[in-house]
Write a protein that holds these residues in place. Structure first.
Motif, PDB file in Angstrom:
ATOM      1  N   GLU A 173       0.824  -1.207   0.000  1.00  7.65           N
ATOM      2  CA  GLU A 173       0.000   0.000   0.000  1.00  7.65           C
ATOM      3  C   GLU A 173       0.863   1.264   0.000  1.00  7.65           C
ATOM      4  N   ALA A 174       1.931   1.286   0.779  1.00  9.75           N
ATOM      5  CA  ALA A 174       2.817   2.456   0.817  1.00  9.75           C
ATOM      6  C   ALA A 174       3.492   2.670  -0.539  1.00  9.75           C
ATOM      7  N   GLU A 175       3.907   1.587  -1.162  1.00 12.80           N
ATOM      8  CA  GLU A 175       4.548   1.707  -2.473  1.00 12.80           C
ATOM      9  C   GLU A 175       3.551   2.135  -3.541  1.00 12.80           C
ATOM     10  N   GLN A 176       2.338   1.629  -3.472  1.00 16.97           N
ATOM     11  CA  GLN A 176       1.312   2.050  -4.427  1.00 16.97           C
ATOM     12  C   GLN A 176       1.009   3.536  -4.284  1.00 16.97           C
ATOM     13  N   GLN A 177       0.925   4.023  -3.052  1.00 15.47           N
ATOM     14  CA  GLN A 177       0.649   5.437  -2.823  1.00 15.47           C
ATOM     15  C   GLN A 177       1.784   6.316  -3.356  1.00 15.47           C
ATOM     16  N   ALA A 178       3.018   5.868  -3.176  1.00 15.00           N
ATOM     17  CA  ALA A 178       4.160   6.621  -3.705  1.00 15.00           C
ATOM     18  C   ALA A 178       4.085   6.711  -5.224  1.00 15.00           C
ATOM     19  N   LEU A 179       3.681   5.623  -5.868  1.00 17.79           N
ATOM     20  CA  LEU A 179       3.573   5.617  -7.331  1.00 17.79           C
ATOM     21  C   LEU A 179       2.392   6.449  -7.818  1.00 17.79           C
ATOM     22  N   VAL A 193      15.070  -7.243 -14.057  1.00 14.71           N
ATOM     23  CA  VAL A 193      14.679  -6.522 -12.859  1.00 14.71           C
ATOM     24  C   VAL A 193      15.105  -7.302 -11.620  1.00 14.71           C
ATOM     25  N   PRO A 194      15.691  -6.644 -10.609  1.00 11.73           N
ATOM     26  CA  PRO A 194      16.097  -7.324  -9.389  1.00 11.73           C
ATOM     27  C   PRO A 194      14.908  -7.947  -8.628  1.00 11.73           C
ATOM     28  N   ALA A 195      15.211  -8.906  -7.792  1.00 13.28           N
ATOM     29  CA  ALA A 195      14.165  -9.631  -7.041  1.00 13.28           C
ATOM     30  C   ALA A 195      13.282  -8.694  -6.223  1.00 13.28           C
ATOM     31  N   LEU A 196      13.845  -7.638  -5.637  1.00 12.39           N
ATOM     32  CA  LEU A 196      13.042  -6.717  -4.852  1.00 12.39           C
ATOM     33  C   LEU A 196      11.970  -6.047  -5.699  1.00 12.39           C
ATOM     34  N   LEU A 197      12.265  -5.726  -6.937  1.00 12.52           N
ATOM     35  CA  LEU A 197      11.259  -5.125  -7.816  1.00 12.52           C
ATOM     36  C   LEU A 197      10.247  -6.153  -8.292  1.00 12.52           C
ATOM     37  N   LYS A 198      10.702  -7.375  -8.539  1.00 14.26           N
ATOM     38  CA  LYS A 198       9.769  -8.424  -8.955  1.00 14.26           C
ATOM     39  C   LYS A 198       8.768  -8.739  -7.854  1.00 14.26           C
ATOM     40  N   LYS A 199       9.194  -8.632  -6.609  1.00 10.45           N
ATOM     41  CA  LYS A 199       8.335  -8.932  -5.480  1.00 10.45           C
ATOM     42  C   LYS A 199       7.226  -7.893  -5.306  1.00 10.45           C
ATOM     43  N   MET A 200       7.367  -6.727  -5.927  1.00 11.20           N
ATOM     44  CA  MET A 200       6.381  -5.659  -5.756  1.00 11.20           C
ATOM     45  C   MET A 200       5.103  -5.881  -6.549  1.00 11.20           C
TER      46      MET A 200
END
Length: 81
Positions: A50-56, A73-80
């Motif tokens: 939710e925090a990442e969606q709001q930032a976007l 894309v790195p694993a951290l971005l794939k996990k999003m």
């Protein structure tokens, strides 16, 4: 000026001189920029979606920043997703 969000997907910026320099330069160059360092925010890989969606949603410009020579894309971005 546009709201810029840079999402850094490098898993360990402490070991990456080039990517750290790029992110620091961006933060000093632009007033309306938010750098989301996923390795620092979510070192346990428990991403707050939710925090990442709001930032976007608030962003006018989104930049995904990670080492290009990885060719993916790195694993951290794939996990999003």
């Amino acid at each position: 000026m546009s709201n810029i969000v840079v999402v850094s997907g490098h898993p360990d910026l402490d070991t990456s001189n080039a990517n750290t320099v790029i992110l620091n330069a961006l933060e000093h160059r632009f007033d309306s920029i938010a750098v989301r360092r996923l390795d620092t925010l979510y070192s346990d890989f428990n991403i707050d979606i939710e925090a990442e969606q709001q930032a976007l949603i608030k962003a006018d410009i989104v930049v995904l920043q990670f080492p290009f020579h990885w060719y993916s894309v790195p694993a951290l971005l794939k996990k999003m997703d």
